[in-house]
Design a protein around this motif. Structure first.
Motif, short mmCIF file in Angstrom:
data_model
loop_
_atom_site.label_atom_id
_atom_site.label_comp_id
_atom_site.label_asym_id
_atom_site.label_seq_id
_atom_site.Cartn_x
_atom_site.Cartn_y
_atom_site.Cartn_z
N THR A 100 130.06 -55.67 -54.06
CA THR A 100 131.18 -56.60 -54.28
C THR A 100 131.25 -56.95 -52.85
N ALA A 101 132.19 -58.31 -52.71
CA ALA A 101 132.45 -58.56 -51.23
C ALA A 101 133.39 -57.63 -50.53
N ARG A 102 133.98 -56.91 -51.29
CA ARG A 102 134.96 -55.78 -50.59
C ARG A 102 133.93 -54.67 -50.12
N GLY A 103 133.01 -54.43 -51.02
CA GLY A 103 131.90 -53.32 -50.51
C GLY A 103 131.14 -53.72 -49.60
N MET A 104 130.87 -54.86 -49.40
CA MET A 104 129.94 -55.55 -48.34
C MET A 104 130.71 -55.36 -47.09
N ARG A 105 132.30 -55.94 -46.89
CA ARG A 105 132.85 -55.67 -45.89
C ARG A 105 133.13 -54.39 -45.15
N GLU A 106 133.24 -53.35 -46.04
CA GLU A 106 133.28 -51.98 -45.63
C GLU A 106 132.08 -51.43 -45.27
N VAL A 107 130.90 -51.85 -46.04
CA VAL A 107 129.83 -51.33 -45.41
C VAL A 107 129.49 -51.98 -44.04
N ASN A 108 129.58 -53.00 -43.96
CA ASN A 108 129.42 -53.89 -42.39
C ASN A 108 130.14 -53.38 -41.52
N GLY A 109 131.34 -53.05 -41.76
CA GLY A 109 132.30 -52.51 -40.82
C GLY A 109 131.83 -51.00 -40.15
N LEU A 110 131.30 -50.17 -41.36
CA LEU A 110 130.75 -48.81 -40.93
C LEU A 110 129.53 -48.98 -40.13
N PHE A 111 128.69 -49.80 -40.63
CA PHE A 111 127.67 -49.98 -39.76
C PHE A 111 127.82 -50.22 -38.41
N GLU A 112 128.89 -51.35 -38.12
CA GLU A 112 129.04 -51.53 -36.86
C GLU A 112 129.66 -50.78 -35.80
N ARG A 113 130.49 -49.77 -36.62
CA ARG A 113 130.94 -48.56 -35.78
C ARG A 113 129.86 -47.41 -35.62
N ALA A 114 128.90 -47.39 -36.61
CA ALA A 114 127.95 -46.50 -36.38
C ALA A 114 126.97 -46.73 -35.06
N VAL A 115 126.74 -48.15 -35.13
CA VAL A 115 125.90 -48.55 -33.89
C VAL A 115 126.61 -48.28 -32.64
N GLU A 116 127.86 -48.53 -32.46
CA GLU A 116 128.53 -48.46 -31.31
C GLU A 116 128.62 -46.89 -30.90
N LEU A 117 128.87 -46.06 -31.95
CA LEU A 117 128.88 -44.66 -31.24
C LEU A 117 127.66 -44.11 -30.94
N LEU A 118 126.58 -44.45 -31.87
CA LEU A 118 125.16 -44.17 -31.26
C LEU A 118 124.81 -44.66 -29.82
N GLU A 119 125.30 -45.99 -29.76
CA GLU A 119 125.09 -46.58 -28.11
C GLU A 119 125.94 -45.85 -27.22
N GLN A 144 134.79 -40.37 -40.12
CA GLN A 144 134.72 -39.54 -41.22
C GLN A 144 135.83 -39.81 -42.21
N ASP A 145 136.98 -40.06 -41.60
CA ASP A 145 138.01 -40.02 -42.58
C ASP A 145 138.15 -41.46 -43.29
N LEU A 146 137.68 -42.67 -42.63
CA LEU A 146 137.37 -43.64 -43.06
C LEU A 146 136.45 -43.64 -44.30
N VAL A 147 135.50 -43.05 -44.10
CA VAL A 147 134.53 -42.95 -45.23
C VAL A 147 135.05 -42.37 -46.38
N THR A 148 135.65 -41.36 -46.25
CA THR A 148 136.40 -40.49 -47.27
C THR A 148 137.16 -41.60 -47.87
N GLU A 149 138.04 -42.27 -47.25
CA GLU A 149 139.06 -43.17 -47.78
C GLU A 149 138.31 -44.30 -48.70
N TYR A 150 137.11 -44.83 -48.03
CA TYR A 150 136.47 -45.82 -48.91
C TYR A 150 135.78 -45.03 -50.10
N ALA A 151 135.27 -43.87 -49.80
CA ALA A 151 134.76 -43.26 -51.07
C ALA A 151 135.68 -43.05 -52.39
N ARG A 152 136.91 -42.90 -51.94
CA ARG A 152 138.08 -42.37 -52.75
C ARG A 152 138.40 -43.98 -53.63
N ALA A 153 138.39 -45.05 -52.78
CA ALA A 153 138.95 -46.11 -53.15
C ALA A 153 137.64 -46.75 -54.18
#
Length: 206
Positions: A100-119, A144-153
């Protein structure tokens, strides 16, 4: 006794490859691309080959490099997680799975954060900056907290019939793999940037 790691620019390529691998996989989530995923998989194979050599080089080095000795292994675990993302993307394409559009927004946001932390984790091997190390630790825990929140939602959306089971499996799998990437970024930060004494800033100096 903790030693102060020396800057290790020879770790730059393995972090660069991990970042590129993650970026290519992210592109594969947004728009299926077999070529991009194949390139990402090839980068992963290179990381697996390089890990042993880099670890042996660090082990044979000075005691000052001790905090860095397991860093290549953490990057290899990050590559393993991205390999999982690649498989998830390939399955999504094969099954025509969409979010869904919401799911893609969440996934994109998490990817962006993961890239930043890896860098940031890669930058730590060059700078040893304690402030940056603490940033990676704090932000990875927030991740980690955000992922848990997304999974619950997401579970709630499943109950409401908004998401299909096939999409749910792919979505939760992506969340788990991204969680693993940031977990190892945090472990790298902990190895390189132990808690500073009052007034201390960088492990390598200013």
């Amino acid at each position: 006794m903790l030693t102060t790691p020396v800057p290790s620019d020879f770790l730059v390529p393995i972090f660069r490859d991990a970042r590129d691998m993650l970026m290519l996989t992210w592109a594969g989530v947004r728009a299926p691309s077999g070529a991009a995923l194949d390139t990402a998989a090839a980068l992963g194979r290179g990381i697996h080959k390089a890990e042993k050599d880099l670890t042996e080089r660090l082990v044979a080095g000075s005691d000052a490099e001790a905090p860095l000795r397991l860093v290549p292994a953490h990057v290899e675990r990050i590559a393993d997680a991205i390999d999982g993302l690649i498989r998830a993307c390939q399955l999504m394409e094969a099954e025509g799975t969409t979010f869904t559009a919401r799911g893609m927004r969440e996934v994109n946001g998490l990817f962006e954060r993961a890239v930043e932390l890896l860098e940031c984790a890669g930058d730590l091997t060059l700078t040893g900056n304690r402030v940056l190390a603490r940033y990676v630790e704090v932000e990875s825990m927030r991740f980690q907290d955000l992922v848990t929140e997304y999974a619950r939602a997401h579970e709630e959306r499943m109950v409401d019939g908004v998401c299909r089971p096939a999409s749910s499996s792919a979505y939760l799998g992506i969340l788990d793999y991204l969680r693993e990437i940031t977990r190892h970024s945090r472990l790298i930060a902990r190895r390189i940037g132990p808690r500073p004494a009052p007034g201390e800033g960088s492990l390598f100096g200013d």
